[in-house]
Design a protein around this motif. Structure first.
Motif, PDB file in Angstrom:
ATOM      1  N   GLU A 102       0.862  -1.184   0.000  1.00  6.77           N
ATOM      2  CA  GLU A 102       0.000   0.000   0.000  1.00  6.77           C
ATOM      3  C   GLU A 102       0.895   1.229   0.000  1.00  6.77           C
ATOM      4  N   GLY A 103       0.458   2.267  -0.695  1.00  6.44           N
ATOM      5  CA  GLY A 103       1.184   3.527  -0.731  1.00  6.44           C
ATOM      6  C   GLY A 103       2.318   3.521  -1.738  1.00  6.44           C
ATOM      7  N   GLU A 107       5.949   6.594   1.658  1.00  3.26           N
ATOM      8  CA  GLU A 107       4.677   6.257   2.316  1.00  3.26           C
ATOM      9  C   GLU A 107       4.296   4.784   2.118  1.00  3.26           C
ATOM     10  N   SER A 108       5.124   4.024   1.427  1.00  5.69           N
ATOM     11  CA  SER A 108       4.832   2.610   1.156  1.00  5.69           C
ATOM     12  C   SER A 108       4.899   1.772   2.425  1.00  5.69           C
TER      13      SER A 108
END
Length: 196
Positions: A102-103, A107-108
């Motif tokens: 996600e992201g 920000e992952s």
């Protein structure tokens, strides 16, 4: 043991909650005398063997994996409060067989399912490392490993399965970062080891 949840249906906060709920025996606190050889081996593909035959019951593999520990000399043992048995490990004791991401960029968040059903989110406490190409499997790409538990650099790792590595490489290419690598949980993991 409870059935394994489907990683694709879980959100990363749900995965984080499940990881937090995982309770492992305190194998680092157990120091019995060495009792011999377990006659067990973990193959490079994550298959567990006993006396040369594959262990076909996933629940047994999951149970044994909870009492696995890496020793200061680099060897592996199965340990209980009263017994310590050597176990042969061909490469890494676990294989990361699935990933949920996600992201993007810093920000992952990347969560991995291991062949034992354990869930691990890559980050500072669970770093990814990329060993140089040319390993025993004959592939000419780096070999990615995910720290699972124990002391970083001397604990238990999971070899990231080739198909999952390709997903990581695709994310790295799409990110456009100057140095090839992957972000997860605020940490950056370069594909090439740092020069000495």
């Amino acid at each position: 043991m409870e059935p394994l949840p489907d990683l694709a249906t879980l959100s990363l906060p749900e995965i984080a909650r499940l990881v937090e709920e995982q309770r492992l025996p305190p194998v680092d606190q157990w120091n019995p005398q060495h009792c011999g050889d377990s006659e067990m081996r973990i193959a490079a593909d994550g298959t567990w063997f006993h006396q040369g035959s594959p262990i076909g019951r996933p629940t047994m593999v999951r149970l044994f994996s909870t009492i696995l520990r890496r020793e200061p000399d680099g060897g592996y043992v199965l340990v209980t409060p009263v017994e310590k048995l050597t176990i042969a490990v061909d490469d890494a004791p676990f294989v990361a067989v699935e990933m949920k991401a996600e992201g993007d960029g810093p920000e992952s968040r990347l969560a991995f399912r291991l062949n034992t059903g354990d869930l691990v989110t890559a980050g500072r406490d669970h770093p990814l490392r990329f060993a140089p190409a040319g390993g025993p499997d004959g592939h000419d790409a780096p070999h990615p490993y995910l720290h699972v538990r124990g002391t970083i650099g001397a604990g238990l790792e999971a070899l990231v399965a080739r198909s999952v590595y390709y997903d990581l490489a695709e994310r790295a290419i799409a990110s456009g970062d100057a140095a090839p690598g992957i972000w997860s949980d605020g940490a950056f993991f370069p594909f090439a080891p740092a020069a000495a």
